[in-house]
Design an enzyme around this catalytic site. Sequence first.
Site, PDB file in Angstrom:
ATOM      1  N   SER A 122     -46.309   0.099   3.196  1.00  0.00           N
ATOM      2  CA  SER A 122     -47.242  -0.666   2.374  1.00  0.00           C
ATOM      3  C   SER A 122     -48.340   0.244   1.825  1.00  0.00           C
ATOM      4  CB  SER A 122     -47.785  -1.841   3.206  1.00  0.00           C
ATOM      5  OG  SER A 122     -48.436  -2.776   2.384  1.00  0.00           O
ATOM      6  N   ASP A 177     -40.013  -9.872  -0.001  1.00  0.00           N
ATOM      7  CA  ASP A 177     -41.406  -9.473   0.238  1.00  0.00           C
ATOM      8  C   ASP A 177     -42.362 -10.313  -0.626  1.00  0.00           C
ATOM      9  OD1 ASP A 177     -43.888  -8.172   0.463  1.00  0.00           O
ATOM     10  OD2 ASP A 177     -42.951  -6.194   0.665  1.00  0.00           O
ATOM     11  N   HIS A 211     -42.322  -8.765   4.163  1.00  0.00           N
ATOM     12  CA  HIS A 211     -43.174  -7.554   4.133  1.00  0.00           C
ATOM     13  C   HIS A 211     -43.169  -6.926   5.526  1.00  0.00           C
ATOM     14  CE1 HIS A 211     -45.997  -4.911   2.183  1.00  0.00           C
ATOM     15  NE2 HIS A 211     -46.916  -5.125   3.102  1.00  0.00           N
TER      16      HIS A 211
END
Length: 232
Positions: A122, A177, A211
């Site tokens: 991320s 995600d 995610h």
Amino acid sequence: MCGNNMSVPLLADAVTVSGAERDPAAVIFLHGLGDTGHSWADALSSIRLPYVKYICPHAPRIPVTLNMKMVMPSWFDLMGLTPDAPEDEAGIKKAAENIKAIIEHEMKNGIPPNRIILGGFSQGGALSLYTALTCQHQLAGIVALSCWLPLHKAFPQAANNGVNKDIAILQCHGEMDPMIPVRFGALTAEKLKSVVTPTKVQFKTYPGVMHSSCPQEMMAVKEFIEKLLPRI
């Protein structure tokens, strides 16, 4: 451990997992927003190689605009998660310099840059991409999980030294995600192909994954590390 960690602020309390053997290679891995190095040190321990050192630094705690200025671990400020959102250019560049200081510390301690992989998840993956592509040392590769390329409009010019023109990049993204949609990952992969040799960019997606990472992704990361950092 030789060398003075105190001169590299992020190394002083980083989670470092040394190999059982002498460390002729290193993986520096950067966590996501609000996390710490501990969770990725644990995740990487499941795929670790005995001759590789794993370094998982903690981001400093700063107010984050995206989260109503709450103070949390963050490599740089985030204003939004879309490709056209304003970006914390000064913060991104400062964070990249701090990661480059870790790379240089490991080089001083005997690990050549072409035996160092930079990676992250991320926001940490975003920073690993930016740092490696603007680094003056030739690194082994980049692991970019569920992320994007910060300051993407500045590339390919920002990588003008061309030292990492042939760097191998493993980019992975969950297809479900909700935070950083997989299409942003695909746009990033296309952008990366204009910065480095296109055949060096692998973009893998994982059905049903949100995610986060998954076992198949971690095996892809392990294979990537083994290939680029073979035992010597």
